[in-house]
Design an enzyme around this catalytic site. Structure first.
Site, PDB file in Angstrom:
ATOM      1  N   HIS A 139       6.267  71.417  -6.558  1.00  0.00           N
ATOM      2  CA  HIS A 139       7.595  70.707  -6.641  1.00  0.00           C
ATOM      3  C   HIS A 139       8.242  71.418  -7.825  1.00  0.00           C
ATOM      4  O   HIS A 139       7.738  71.611  -8.802  1.00  0.00           O
ATOM      5  CB  HIS A 139       7.299  69.213  -6.790  1.00  0.00           C
ATOM      6  N   CYS A 171       8.603  62.099  -6.935  1.00  0.00           N
ATOM      7  CA  CYS A 171       7.691  61.459  -6.381  1.00  0.00           C
ATOM      8  C   CYS A 171       6.566  60.923  -7.269  1.00  0.00           C
ATOM      9  O   CYS A 171       6.791  61.235  -8.423  1.00  0.00           O
ATOM     10  CB  CYS A 171       7.175  62.311  -5.271  1.00  0.00           C
ATOM     11  N   CYS A 204       4.995  63.706  -9.486  1.00  0.00           N
ATOM     12  CA  CYS A 204       6.024  64.006 -10.500  1.00  0.00           C
ATOM     13  C   CYS A 204       6.216  63.284 -11.596  1.00  0.00           C
ATOM     14  O   CYS A 204       6.271  63.668 -12.581  1.00  0.00           O
ATOM     15  CB  CYS A 204       7.227  64.753  -9.984  1.00  0.00           C
ATOM     16  N   GLU A 263       9.856  69.875 -10.015  1.00  0.00           N
ATOM     17  CA  GLU A 263       9.667  69.114 -11.441  1.00  0.00           C
ATOM     18  C   GLU A 263       8.488  69.759 -12.043  1.00  0.00           C
ATOM     19  O   GLU A 263       8.441  69.774 -13.204  1.00  0.00           O
ATOM     20  CB  GLU A 263       9.431  67.754 -11.261  1.00  0.00           C
TER      21      GLU A 263
END
Lengths: 143, 143
Positions: A52, A82, A85, A54
């Site tokens: 992801h 999410c 993260c 992040e």
């Protein structure tokens, strides 16, 4: 105004994700008004659910700082993180989180507010429409 | 019996972490009775809070499989995953999670049971004493 400026940079990263066929989410990490790290979602390209925006921004910012704690940093991300993260941001002791669109499906705030570090300040909704619009267009084009 | 055998391999990884001055947590990912990935905590070495054993095992197993979903795989990890790792296992749609010691400080089950994917089977307490003993020794030696 700085929040809008940095979120525009995160949106630019999201556009790069979209151009590569990735779900368009982008992030930048800022420290002392300087961008330390830029990243976008690469889960398809890297065949890795952990890629992801992040997560990659955290890894890059830690490398840039030479330290694993980001308590002096702000993360700008176009979509609500999410739980994965948010859990990473907890360990990084992030100073401030600014996100654009809320994620009504898998946003961390739906599951447990205590996923983030208690010292992390949170600002939501910055350029949320642009972010949500980019996501909606991406999924509409794929249908 | 296979659970004990594979958890011994995860404990071997935890020992490698300890030898490197890292909090001793180890993991292996198994598919069709074969170890696809081995990993241990490397957060200090890599200066990266995302470098938990589970995260690296997920990345390595996905690369080995050529696919990002681990629904046919079992993750053996010596300590209960944190929310970050549980959130990653959700995205990977892990088939089965087996862990050793519970983590009363930051185990995912303390925060929200829904952090894992609903289809992930969970087995706990396998060689828990060995895992907890290794962690206790590590922190005792550091005091």
């Amino acid at each position: 105004m700085d929040d809008v400026r940095f979120m525009r940079e995160a949106l630019r990263e999201a556009q790069r994700a979209s151009d590569a066929g990735e779900v368009p989410v982008g992030a930048v990490i800022v420290c002392a008004n300087r961008i330390l790290a830029r990243a976008h979602n690469l889960t398809e390209t890297l065949c890795d659910v952990t890629a992801h925006a992040e997560m990659q921004a955290i890894t890059a910012a830690s490398a840039a700082l030479g330290g694993k704690f980001l308590s002096e940093c702000t993360l700008y991300v176009t979509l609500e993180p999410c739980p994965m993260c948010a859990g990473a941001l907890y360990w990084a002791q992030l100073g401030r989180l600014v996100y654009g669109a809320a994620d009504p499906k898998r946003g961390y705030s739906l599951l447990a507010s205590s996923l983030l570090h208690p010292l992390t300040e949170v600002t939501t909704g910055v350029l949320a429409e642009e972010s949500a619009g980019m996501l909606q267009k991406f999924f509409r084009d794929r249908r």
